[in-house]
Design a protein around this motif. Structure first.
Motif, PDB file in Angstrom:
ATOM      1  N   PRO A 146       0.712  -1.310  -0.073  1.00 20.27           N
ATOM      2  CA  PRO A 146      -0.017   0.032   0.069  1.00 20.27           C
ATOM      3  C   PRO A 146       0.773   1.231   0.032  1.00 20.27           C
ATOM      4  O   PRO A 146       0.482   2.272  -0.625  1.00 20.27           O
ATOM      5  CB  PRO A 146      -0.763  -0.194   1.400  1.00 20.27           C
ATOM      6  CG  PRO A 146      -0.734  -1.519   1.578  1.00 20.27           C
ATOM      7  CD  PRO A 146       0.497  -2.079   0.899  1.00 20.27           C
ATOM      8  N   SER A 147       2.088   1.170   0.683  1.00 20.10           N
ATOM      9  CA  SER A 147       2.923   2.514   0.783  1.00 20.10           C
ATOM     10  C   SER A 147       3.780   2.741  -0.550  1.00 20.10           C
ATOM     11  O   SER A 147       4.252   3.897  -0.670  1.00 20.10           O
ATOM     12  CB  SER A 147       3.887   2.194   1.812  1.00 20.10           C
ATOM     13  OG  SER A 147       4.544   1.085   1.662  1.00 20.10           O
ATOM     14  N   ASP A 148       3.672   1.631  -1.351  1.00 15.64           N
ATOM     15  CA  ASP A 148       4.341   1.921  -2.715  1.00 15.64           C
ATOM     16  C   ASP A 148       3.551   3.012  -3.679  1.00 15.64           C
ATOM     17  O   ASP A 148       2.620   2.759  -3.863  1.00 15.64           O
ATOM     18  CB  ASP A 148       4.542   0.572  -3.451  1.00 15.64           C
ATOM     19  CG  ASP A 148       5.779  -0.167  -2.852  1.00 15.64           C
ATOM     20  OD1 ASP A 148       6.475   0.339  -2.262  1.00 15.64           O
ATOM     21  OD2 ASP A 148       5.345  -1.529  -3.207  1.00 15.64           O
ATOM     22  N   LYS A 149       4.124   4.041  -3.789  1.00 18.12           N
ATOM     23  CA  LYS A 149       3.152   5.259  -4.795  1.00 18.12           C
ATOM     24  C   LYS A 149       3.316   4.644  -5.923  1.00 18.12           C
ATOM     25  O   LYS A 149       4.306   4.348  -6.529  1.00 18.12           O
ATOM     26  CB  LYS A 149       4.015   6.569  -4.364  1.00 18.12           C
ATOM     27  CG  LYS A 149       3.849   7.046  -2.921  1.00 18.12           C
ATOM     28  CD  LYS A 149       4.820   8.299  -2.868  1.00 18.12           C
ATOM     29  CE  LYS A 149       4.563   8.559  -1.248  1.00 18.12           C
ATOM     30  NZ  LYS A 149       5.659   9.438  -0.910  1.00 18.12           N
ATOM     31  N   PRO A 150       2.156   5.201  -6.768  1.00 13.26           N
ATOM     32  CA  PRO A 150       2.368   4.832  -8.178  1.00 13.26           C
ATOM     33  C   PRO A 150       3.423   5.300  -8.912  1.00 13.26           C
ATOM     34  O   PRO A 150       3.929   4.640  -9.851  1.00 13.26           O
ATOM     35  CB  PRO A 150       0.824   5.176  -8.669  1.00 13.26           C
ATOM     36  CG  PRO A 150      -0.004   5.294  -7.288  1.00 13.26           C
ATOM     37  CD  PRO A 150       0.766   5.554  -6.063  1.00 13.26           C
ATOM     38  N   GLU A 151       3.704   6.508  -8.738  1.00 14.05           N
ATOM     39  CA  GLU A 151       4.862   7.345  -9.267  1.00 14.05           C
ATOM     40  C   GLU A 151       6.204   6.373  -9.199  1.00 14.05           C
ATOM     41  O   GLU A 151       6.944   6.757 -10.007  1.00 14.05           O
ATOM     42  CB  GLU A 151       4.979   8.778  -9.172  1.00 14.05           C
ATOM     43  CG  GLU A 151       5.192   9.063  -7.740  1.00 14.05           C
ATOM     44  CD  GLU A 151       3.693   9.169  -6.765  1.00 14.05           C
ATOM     45  OE1 GLU A 151       3.802   9.969  -5.889  1.00 14.05           O
ATOM     46  OE2 GLU A 151       2.832   8.693  -7.454  1.00 14.05           O
ATOM     47  N   ASP A 152       6.272   5.744  -8.263  1.00 10.38           N
ATOM     48  CA  ASP A 152       7.532   4.885  -8.029  1.00 10.38           C
ATOM     49  C   ASP A 152       7.571   3.635  -8.764  1.00 10.38           C
ATOM     50  O   ASP A 152       8.596   2.835  -8.619  1.00 10.38           O
ATOM     51  CB  ASP A 152       7.812   4.698  -6.613  1.00 10.38           C
ATOM     52  CG  ASP A 152       8.173   5.895  -5.857  1.00 10.38           C
ATOM     53  OD1 ASP A 152       8.308   7.020  -6.546  1.00 10.38           O
ATOM     54  OD2 ASP A 152       7.928   6.001  -4.558  1.00 10.38           O
ATOM     55  N   MET A 153       6.508   3.292  -9.331  1.00 12.23           N
ATOM     56  CA  MET A 153       6.190   1.961 -10.176  1.00 12.23           C
ATOM     57  C   MET A 153       6.508   2.075 -11.437  1.00 12.23           C
ATOM     58  O   MET A 153       6.348   1.232 -12.286  1.00 12.23           O
ATOM     59  CB  MET A 153       4.905   1.494  -9.705  1.00 12.23           C
ATOM     60  CG  MET A 153       4.435   1.387  -8.281  1.00 12.23           C
ATOM     61  SD  MET A 153       2.894   1.035  -8.070  1.00 12.23           S
ATOM     62  CE  MET A 153       2.377  -0.124  -9.182  1.00 12.23           C
ATOM     63  N   THR A 154       7.074   3.167 -12.238  1.00 13.44           N
ATOM     64  CA  THR A 154       6.827   3.700 -13.568  1.00 13.44           C
ATOM     65  C   THR A 154       8.007   2.646 -14.259  1.00 13.44           C
ATOM     66  O   THR A 154       7.834   1.919 -15.082  1.00 13.44           O
ATOM     67  CB  THR A 154       7.191   4.941 -13.951  1.00 13.44           C
ATOM     68  OG1 THR A 154       8.404   5.520 -13.263  1.00 13.44           O
ATOM     69  CG2 THR A 154       5.951   5.839 -13.727  1.00 13.44           C
ATOM     70  N   LYS A 155       9.123   2.488 -13.499  1.00 15.44           N
ATOM     71  CA  LYS A 155      10.410   1.760 -14.038  1.00 15.44           C
ATOM     72  C   LYS A 155       9.647   0.166 -14.158  1.00 15.44           C
ATOM     73  O   LYS A 155       9.893  -0.385 -15.251  1.00 15.44           O
ATOM     74  CB  LYS A 155      11.438   1.659 -13.148  1.00 15.44           C
ATOM     75  CG  LYS A 155      12.563   0.954 -13.775  1.00 15.44           C
ATOM     76  CD  LYS A 155      13.873   0.753 -12.707  1.00 15.44           C
ATOM     77  CE  LYS A 155      14.636  -0.178 -13.265  1.00 15.44           C
ATOM     78  NZ  LYS A 155      15.832  -0.394 -12.132  1.00 15.44           N
ATOM     79  N   ASP A 156       8.831  -0.345 -13.226  1.00 16.63           N
ATOM     80  CA  ASP A 156       8.568  -1.681 -13.450  1.00 16.63           C
ATOM     81  C   ASP A 156       7.262  -1.825 -14.521  1.00 16.63           C
ATOM     82  O   ASP A 156       7.344  -2.815 -15.197  1.00 16.63           O
ATOM     83  CB  ASP A 156       7.574  -2.039 -11.990  1.00 16.63           C
ATOM     84  CG  ASP A 156       8.685  -2.303 -10.969  1.00 16.63           C
ATOM     85  OD1 ASP A 156       9.636  -3.197 -10.993  1.00 16.63           O
ATOM     86  OD2 ASP A 156       8.725  -1.628  -9.929  1.00 16.63           O
ATOM     87  N   ILE A 157       6.405  -0.938 -14.559  1.00 14.84           N
ATOM     88  CA  ILE A 157       5.554  -0.838 -15.578  1.00 14.84           C
ATOM     89  C   ILE A 157       5.880  -0.717 -17.041  1.00 14.84           C
ATOM     90  O   ILE A 157       5.628  -1.617 -17.661  1.00 14.84           O
ATOM     91  CB  ILE A 157       4.424   0.406 -15.421  1.00 14.84           C
ATOM     92  CG1 ILE A 157       3.831   0.005 -13.916  1.00 14.84           C
ATOM     93  CG2 ILE A 157       3.597   0.755 -16.415  1.00 14.84           C
ATOM     94  CD1 ILE A 157       2.723   1.093 -13.550  1.00 14.84           C
ATOM     95  N   GLU A 158       6.914   0.109 -17.260  1.00 12.96           N
ATOM     96  CA  GLU A 158       7.627  -0.026 -18.415  1.00 12.96           C
ATOM     97  C   GLU A 158       8.424  -1.035 -18.837  1.00 12.96           C
ATOM     98  O   GLU A 158       8.308  -1.250 -20.066  1.00 12.96           O
ATOM     99  CB  GLU A 158       8.490   1.518 -18.443  1.00 12.96           C
ATOM    100  CG  GLU A 158       7.857   2.781 -18.271  1.00 12.96           C
ATOM    101  CD  GLU A 158       8.956   4.044 -18.169  1.00 12.96           C
ATOM    102  OE1 GLU A 158      10.144   3.896 -18.026  1.00 12.96           O
ATOM    103  OE2 GLU A 158       8.529   5.096 -18.190  1.00 12.96           O
TER     104      GLU A 158
END
Length: 162
Positions: A146-158
């Motif tokens: 829950p504490s993982d912010k969406p903006e910090d997930m961009t590398k994984d998503i890309e």
């Protein structure tokens, strides 16, 4: 019949009606349990930014409201949809309110938790805004806290969108 892949599930949309997850084959999905009165509710903004940035590249964000954590999603589906639209301009799909833990947990969440365990190998979802990243072939790639912010997930998503 027990589900073998994520594409075997059908989920209820927030407006009513059903949606087959097989409709998302070939897309990357980020599945999130949400709440309107949570300390993490502001993550709706980051999730919407991710959606606007990557939806044309194949990212689908699926929001599942849940009232199991501190009674932080007490509203009905219409109130939830209006809250998300008015406060965060959410355009990604929202689904009917679900339980994510316990014997009444939605079958999709039972599947997600079994496929991608949390910290210390637990299946239990500890709070709102737990996120599951699902690859184009339906594999559960990663579970985010829950504490993982969406903006910090961009590398994984890309990486998964490649």
């Amino acid at each position: 019949m027990s589900a073998e892949t994520i594409y075997d599930f059908e989920v209820k949309m927030i407006e009513g009606g059903m949606k087959k997850l097989s409709d998302f084959k070939g897309s990357v999905m980020l599945i999130v349990n949400t709440a309107s009165q949570c300390g993490f509710t502001s993550q709706y903004k980051g999730l919407e930014t991710l959606y606007k940035t990557y939806s044309n590249k194949g990212l689908k964000i699926l929001g599942f409201p849940c009232n199991q954590f501190g009674n932080q999603e007490p509203g009905d589906e219409n109130e939830i949809k209006n809250f998300c639209s008015l406060n965060y301009e959410v355009t990604f799909p929202l689904f009917a309110k679900v339980d994510v833990n316990g014997e009444n947990a939605d079958p999709l969440y039972k599947f997600l938790k079994k496929q991608s365990k949390g910290i210390f190998g637990t299946e239990f979802i500890k709070w709102n805004f737990t996120k599951f990243l699902v690859g184009k072939n339906g594999d559960i790639i990663k579970r985010f806290a829950p504490s993982d912010k969406p903006e910090d997930m961009t590398k994984d998503i890309e990486e998964v969108l490649k």
